[in-house]
Design an enzyme around this catalytic site. Sequence first.
Site, mmCIF file in Angstrom:
data_model
loop_
_atom_site.group_PDB
_atom_site.id
_atom_site.type_symbol
_atom_site.label_atom_id
_atom_site.label_comp_id
_atom_site.label_asym_id
_atom_site.label_seq_id
_atom_site.Cartn_x
_atom_site.Cartn_y
_atom_site.Cartn_z
ATOM 1 N N GLU A 1 0.822 3.915 1.432
ATOM 2 C CA GLU A 1 0.961 4.559 2.885
ATOM 3 C C GLU A 1 2.239 3.709 3.356
ATOM 4 O O GLU A 1 3.013 4.467 4.247
ATOM 5 C CB GLU A 1 -0.150 4.640 3.623
ATOM 6 C CG GLU A 1 -1.225 5.557 3.272
ATOM 7 C CD GLU A 1 -2.690 5.336 3.501
ATOM 8 O OE1 GLU A 1 -3.048 4.242 4.311
ATOM 9 O OE2 GLU A 1 -3.613 5.760 2.675
ATOM 10 N N HIS B 1 0.858 -1.145 -0.044
ATOM 11 C CA HIS B 1 -0.151 0.220 -0.004
ATOM 12 C C HIS B 1 0.885 1.372 0.141
ATOM 13 O O HIS B 1 1.910 1.211 0.565
ATOM 14 C CB HIS B 1 -0.977 0.048 1.259
ATOM 15 C CG HIS B 1 -2.139 1.011 1.068
ATOM 16 N ND1 HIS B 1 -1.765 2.232 1.454
ATOM 17 C CD2 HIS B 1 -3.232 0.900 0.646
ATOM 18 C CE1 HIS B 1 -2.816 3.093 1.159
ATOM 19 N NE2 HIS B 1 -3.936 2.324 0.704
ATOM 20 N N GLY C 1 -7.691 9.002 -0.831
ATOM 21 C CA GLY C 1 -8.219 9.785 0.417
ATOM 22 C C GLY C 1 -8.033 11.432 0.133
ATOM 23 O O GLY C 1 -8.171 12.218 0.835
HETATM 24 P P1 PGA Z 1 -9.436 5.899 -0.117
HETATM 25 O O1 PGA Z 1 -8.363 4.856 0.186
HETATM 26 O O2 PGA Z 1 -10.747 5.058 -0.605
HETATM 27 O O3 PGA Z 1 -9.623 6.640 1.072
HETATM 28 O O4 PGA Z 1 -9.010 6.950 -1.458
HETATM 29 C C1 PGA Z 1 -8.193 3.704 -0.721
HETATM 30 C C2 PGA Z 1 -7.064 3.008 -0.239
HETATM 31 O O5 PGA Z 1 -6.141 3.628 0.398
HETATM 32 O O6 PGA Z 1 -6.931 1.727 -0.173
#
Ligand code: PGA
Length: 251
Positions: free
Chosen positions: A96, A94, A172
């Site tokens: 992040e 991911h 996000g």
């Molecule tokens: P989001 O996140 O739907 O809040 O954009 C998706 C994700 O990070 O898997």
Amino acid sequence: MRRKIVAANWKMNLDIIEAAEWLGEVGAQVHEGSCEVLVFPSFVMITDLMDMYQGEHIVFGAQNCSHKESGAYTGEVSATQLASIGIEYVIIGHSERREYFSETNEMLREKMEVAIKSGLTPVFCCGEPLQVRNENKQKEFVKQQLEETLFGFSGAAVAEMIIAYEPVWAIGTGLNATAQQAQEMHAFIRHEIAGKYSLDIAAQVSIIYGGSCKPDNAKELFNCADVDGGLIGGASLNANDFLAIIKVASL
Ligand code: PGA
């Protein structure tokens, strides 16, 4: 095997009471005819939620696993440990994790290796940051992610996994990729897999989209020929929104 999938990536959100409420609401409405529904809670509550859920149509996964098999790695959770409590899926790569925890393509390859060895199905995330998109180099960027993390594995392993295309600029932010942008990248990923392995393997892999996917844009995105569903962050926290997205994918 290629199928329609809607996955909830809760990230570090919801406590056990909120999660149990969510499960009550979503669990009551996910049934045999629904698309495949996956939920990725924080480690600490996965077993409780699995015990609470009496149905058969929601499958639980983990948001991460260690790149090491076992040993002195305080705070880490291994793929084998996840498999030992009945978990079937794990999110790997991911953005992040790549950004805040410095996970490299090489480390992600190691994670994929231990996950596959433990019998887990990886949900492998790839996708370009905004600057790369602005330079129109997104295909080269994603190709490198695939080559450095995925393409050392067998065709059989790749056919079984789920790939999530998640452009970093869409995660996000409320700014989702357009259906055309998503389709173009999903088709490209499938094309690269066909080139590396075979058309047959490329046709079997499920490629889902993530990044500000919501009830009002899910239909447009999921209607694309190469989009097999979605990895949902923000909109997965609300049971009604998530159910609305499941409904779109189950049509
Ligand atoms: P989001 O996140 O739907 O809040 O954009 C998706 C994700 O990070 O898997």
